[in-house]
Design a protein around this motif. Structure first.
Motif, short mmCIF file in Angstrom:
data_model
loop_
_atom_site.label_atom_id
_atom_site.label_comp_id
_atom_site.label_asym_id
_atom_site.label_seq_id
_atom_site.Cartn_x
_atom_site.Cartn_y
_atom_site.Cartn_z
N ARG A 188 4.24 -8.14 -0.12
CA ARG A 188 4.39 -6.50 -0.66
C ARG A 188 3.48 -6.39 -1.76
O ARG A 188 3.89 -6.14 -2.94
N ASN A 202 -3.82 4.38 11.75
CA ASN A 202 -2.39 4.27 12.40
C ASN A 202 -1.87 5.57 12.61
O ASN A 202 -1.94 6.30 11.81
N TYR A 227 -6.63 -0.61 6.95
CA TYR A 227 -7.30 -1.38 7.95
C TYR A 227 -8.77 -1.36 7.85
O TYR A 227 -9.47 -1.80 8.73
N SER A 247 -1.36 -6.68 2.90
CA SER A 247 -0.48 -6.82 3.94
C SER A 247 -1.13 -7.27 5.32
O SER A 247 -0.91 -8.05 6.18
N LYS A 248 -2.09 -6.12 5.78
CA LYS A 248 -2.71 -6.39 7.13
C LYS A 248 -4.03 -7.39 7.25
O LYS A 248 -4.09 -8.26 7.90
N ASP A 279 -6.47 6.31 3.00
CA ASP A 279 -5.73 4.98 3.13
C ASP A 279 -6.52 4.17 3.92
O ASP A 279 -6.88 4.35 5.11
N GLY A 315 0.87 -1.08 0.06
CA GLY A 315 -0.07 0.00 0.11
C GLY A 315 0.81 1.28 -0.12
O GLY A 315 0.61 2.44 -0.32
C1 LIG Z 1 -1.73 3.51 7.58
C2 LIG Z 1 -0.80 2.52 6.65
N1 LIG Z 1 -1.11 2.53 5.50
C3 LIG Z 1 -0.16 1.87 4.63
C4 LIG Z 1 0.79 0.93 5.25
C5 LIG Z 1 1.55 0.23 4.30
O1 LIG Z 1 1.30 -1.08 4.15
P1 LIG Z 1 2.15 -2.16 3.05
O2 LIG Z 1 2.88 -1.16 2.25
O3 LIG Z 1 2.64 -3.12 3.58
O4 LIG Z 1 1.00 -2.40 2.41
C6 LIG Z 1 0.75 0.97 6.63
C7 LIG Z 1 1.72 -0.17 7.11
O5 LIG Z 1 2.15 -0.06 8.25
C8 LIG Z 1 0.09 1.59 7.29
O6 LIG Z 1 0.04 1.67 8.68
#
Ligand SMILES: Cc1ncc(COP(=O)(O)O)c(C=O)c1O
Length: 396
Positions: free
Chosen positions: A247, A177, A208, A238-239, A205, A102
């Motif tokens: 990735r 986050n 989550y 990812s989450k 974003d 992301g």
């Molecule tokens: C708010 C938020 N956006 C995006 C990401 C990026 O996630 P990823 O690049 O692993 O998909 C994270 C990862 O901690 C996040 O907390």
């Protein structure tokens, strides 16, 4: 010696403290210390078996060549269908880009949109990369305070007061986050009104968006009237599916951003690992029981950590409705967030992050990721309690 000097733009790039703190904690562990890791935002579960099997099958069936740069057609179709079903936002596969995490989406969105001098409103506390990349391209991040006193939601009047003729992009993140805060439908509707009235693009974003508790509703701003054409939606695997190491993330972009996103992907990554995309297809199209199980477990851990922290003198911790973080106000302990995080790491063997890793508002906070086993959370709570009891009164 002109050559051996980095470009001046490197002076303005930031970082994500979690990665650096993790390295320090591992170095301490290597000296024989016991560390409980509560600093990094990643599920402790393994990727579901069906997803792993699909990637292995993809590898064996020849997915070892360059994929189409925007993503495998089957994955883009699955993401478009999921977006329509889950977000109520009708999109075509041509509006979907598969990216490296992301994180790739935020980098491309900011690179595609922000000119030097443009302002980007970013949450404070918030994921540090929005601000870092904005500065990197010469833009000006404008923090919108997200306060515990306001349930870690955006104060919409305050947001309105920060918009200027230079504001180009507004970044929102719900569930959030580092706070776990969730914006309500009314919050999102009012933010959309501001974006429409002031001609702003929104980067939402929603990484989550599947990790929600207690019946909390996820409202995707791109689904509101008039917003699809000015919204970039970020999500990923990812989450939700415990796939941080794979990735894979994705963007939903309006038609006018299809060409720029394609150019940025071609210029940087050429596309995302082909056989990993086979796993992502299975993640979306296969059974979702593992996601449900993980979210149920996160909810139980949330209650464990919130109740445990609130029993420690000087801690005040909300019970967030999403993500897997808590962001307690620890000012009652007499420590700053940074001092407490440092003391916990060095003396108690508990690795957490200072609230200021996410912006200036977090000075009295620490961030704890509870994506760890209940056993480890209980151990961490005992260590935090013992450390605070032994050390705080002297400082208070
Ligand atoms: C708010 C938020 N956006 C995006 C990401 C990026 O996630 P990823 O690049 O692993 O998909 C994270 C990862 O901690 C996040 O907390």
């Amino acid at each position: 010696m002109r050559a051996m000097r980095t470009a001046s733009r490197m002076d303005s790039i930031g970082t994500e403290t979690a990665f650096e703190v993790s390295a320090r904690a591992r170095a301490l562990e290597a000296t024989g210390r016991s560390i409980v890791y509560l600093q990094i935002g990643e599920p402790d579960f393994d990727t579901p078996v069906n997803v792993r099997e699909a990637a292995k099958a993809g590898l064996d069936s020849g997915l070892t060549h360059y994929p189409p740069y925007a993503g495998l057609p089957e994955l883009r179709a699955a993401i478009a269908a999921d977006t329509t079903a889950r977000r109520g936002l009708t999109v075509e596969p041509s509006n979907v880009f598969v990216t490296v995490g992301g994180k790739g989406v935020m980098v491309y969105a900011i690179m595609a949109l922000v000119d030097p001098g443009d302002e980007v409103i970013v949450p404070d506390p918030g994921y540090p990369i929005y601000e870092s990349i904005t500065r990197f391209v010469g833009g000006t991040p404008i923090p919108i305070p997200i306060r515990q006193a306001n349930d870690f939601r955006v104060d919409i009047d305050e947001l309105a007061s920060l918009i200027t003729p230079r504001t180009k992009l507004l970044v929102i993140n719900s569930p959030a986050n580092p706070t776990g805060g969730v914006l309500t439908r009314s919050d999102i509707e009012r933010i959309a009104e501001l974006a429409l009235r002031n001609d702003l693009v929104v980067l939402t974003d929603e990484i989550y968006s599947r990790i929600l508790y207690d019946g909390a509703e996820h409202v995707s701003i791109g689904s509101l009237d008039g917003m699809a054409e000015r919204t970039i939606t970020l999500d990923g695997f990812s989450k939700t599916y415990a796939m941080t190491g794979w990735r894979i993330g994705y963007a939903i972009v309006p038609d006018w951003l299809v060409k720029p996103f394609g150019q940025l992907i071609i210029n940087t990554i050429s596309g995302v690992t082909a056989f990993a995309q086979a796993g992502a297809i299975e993640a979306l199209n296969g059974p979702q029981t593992d996601v449900d199980t993980m979210v149920r477990e996160f909810r139980a851990r949330r209650d464990l950590i919130v109740d445990g922290l609130n029993a420690i003198p000087g801690f005040s911790c909300l019970r967030p409705e999403g993500a897997f973080y808590v962001f307690p106000d620890i000012s009652g302990t007499g420590f700053s967030g940074a001092d407490l995080a440092e003391g916990l790491l060095q003396e108690a063997g508990v690795c957490v992050l200072a609230g200021t890793a996410f912006g200036g508002i977090g000075v009295d906070h620490i961030r704890i990721s509870y994506a760890n086993s209940r056993e480890n959370l209980i151990e961490a709570l005992e260590r935090i309690q013992a450390f605070v009891t032994a050390n705080a009164p002297a400082r208070a």
